[in-house]
Scaffold this motif. Structure first.
Motif, mmCIF file in Angstrom:
data_model
loop_
_atom_site.group_PDB
_atom_site.id
_atom_site.type_symbol
_atom_site.label_atom_id
_atom_site.label_comp_id
_atom_site.label_asym_id
_atom_site.label_seq_id
_atom_site.Cartn_x
_atom_site.Cartn_y
_atom_site.Cartn_z
ATOM 1 N N LYS A 172 0.834 -1.199 0.000
ATOM 2 C CA LYS A 172 0.000 0.000 0.000
ATOM 3 C C LYS A 172 0.871 1.252 0.000
ATOM 4 C CE LYS A 172 -3.968 -2.160 2.324
ATOM 5 N NZ LYS A 172 -4.879 -2.111 3.502
ATOM 6 N N ARG A 173 1.832 1.274 0.901
ATOM 7 C CA ARG A 173 2.703 2.445 0.995
ATOM 8 C C ARG A 173 3.862 2.308 0.008
ATOM 9 N NH1 ARG A 173 3.985 4.091 7.085
ATOM 10 N NH2 ARG A 173 4.689 5.923 5.893
ATOM 11 N N THR A 184 6.880 -1.111 -3.306
ATOM 12 C CA THR A 184 6.208 -0.814 -2.040
ATOM 13 C C THR A 184 7.077 -1.195 -0.861
ATOM 14 O OG1 THR A 184 5.153 -2.995 -1.872
ATOM 15 C CG2 THR A 184 3.981 -1.291 -3.131
#
Length: 283
Positions: A172-173, A184
């Motif tokens: 996600k990040r 990521t």
């Protein structure tokens, strides 16, 4: 595109297997030299000023011939073999490793993808980075054999595969959005863990790089393999940075469906010389 990737991968694996299976070590060392020279040529295309294609070809050709000369020395053990090997271990590998660990990492961290692509410093480093990686793998092969080299390369491959699938499943990040939006933080963690797990698992068998790392103890092996996992990511991101600055998707089209040779070796270039240093310190 998928068909091209599969065909190219099969051909590459067949050539690699044939050179490894050959009773003459020259073929594998020469194949490594060809790959390193091609990667250097592609790197130079990204960092030299436009219109410097002849320079990139000439430098890469000289690099290839120089590696073949070193290969001849090391395989025969004649002339300046010991002297040049000491130069690699005590001079070339340490300097190149410092550049990867400090300067390349800083460049990736800053993420200046909008910077001027032409860079004399990174162009010069391309030659020494390719030479150091080739030297490390060639010396490992000559001293320890094919299994040793393949087990080290597999560390990079496992880290890459683990990062890819973990990133798709849990990522996600973003890790470095200015350099490579697809990478990521979850993928990076998985890649490092994959490198550690592979080292500990393969280290149970003699003749592997992981086995040698484990001779220094489990803690040292975990720390060393984690560092190599991080460096494989740095190498990947660094090439992405150079390509973004040059406005290119791939380093070249030498490998249909896969891009360039540098695209396949970007993570190996920083890992190999550092692994060589570890071999001199830890075991």
């Amino acid at each position: 595109m998928l068909g091209q990737r599969i065909v190219t991968a099969i051909v590459l694996l067949a050539v690699l297997a044939a050179t490894l299976a050959s009773a003459n070590p020259w073929w594998f060392v020469a194949l490594l030299a060809l790959g390193a020279a091609c990667a250097a040529w592609e790197w130079l295309r990204l960092t030299l000023p436009r219109g410097s294609g002849v320079v990139a070809v000439g430098v890469s050709a000289l690099l290839f011939l120089g590696m073949l000369w070193l290969a001849d020395l090391w395989l025969t053990g004649e002339g300046a073999a010991a002297l040049t090997q000491d130069w690699v271990r005590q001079g070339l590998a340490p300097v190149v490793s410092v550049v990867w660990i400090v300067f390349a990492w800083v460049a990736v961290f800053r993420g200046r993808s909008d910077a001027e692509p032409a860079s004399l410093g990174w162009s010069v480093f391309a030659v020494f980075a390719a030479l150091a990686a080739w030297s490390a793998l060639a010396l490992f092969f000559i001293r320890h054999g094919a299994l040793y080299v393949v087990s080290l390369l597999a560390l990079v491959w496992v880290a890459d595969v683990a990062a890819y699938f973990a990133g798709r499943a849990f990522g996600k990040r973003k890790l470095a959005p200015k350099v490579s939006p697809g990478k990521t933080q979850a993928g990076a963690v998985a890649g490092v863990l994959g490198a550690v797990v592979w080292t500990l698992a393969s280290g149970q068998y003699e003749g592997t790089f992981g086995h040698d790392l484990l001779q220094a103890g489990w803690a040292a092996a975990i720390i060393a393999s984690a560092l190599l996992g991080v460096l494989s990511i740095v190498g990947d991101l660094f090439e992405s940075l150079l390509k973004r600055r040059a406005g290119r998707k791939d380093s070249s089209n030498l490998l249909p469906g896969h891009g360039g040779v540098y695209d396949r070796l970007d993570a190996v270039l920083p890992v190999a010389p550092v692994a060589l240093l570890m071999s001199g310190v830890l075991f």
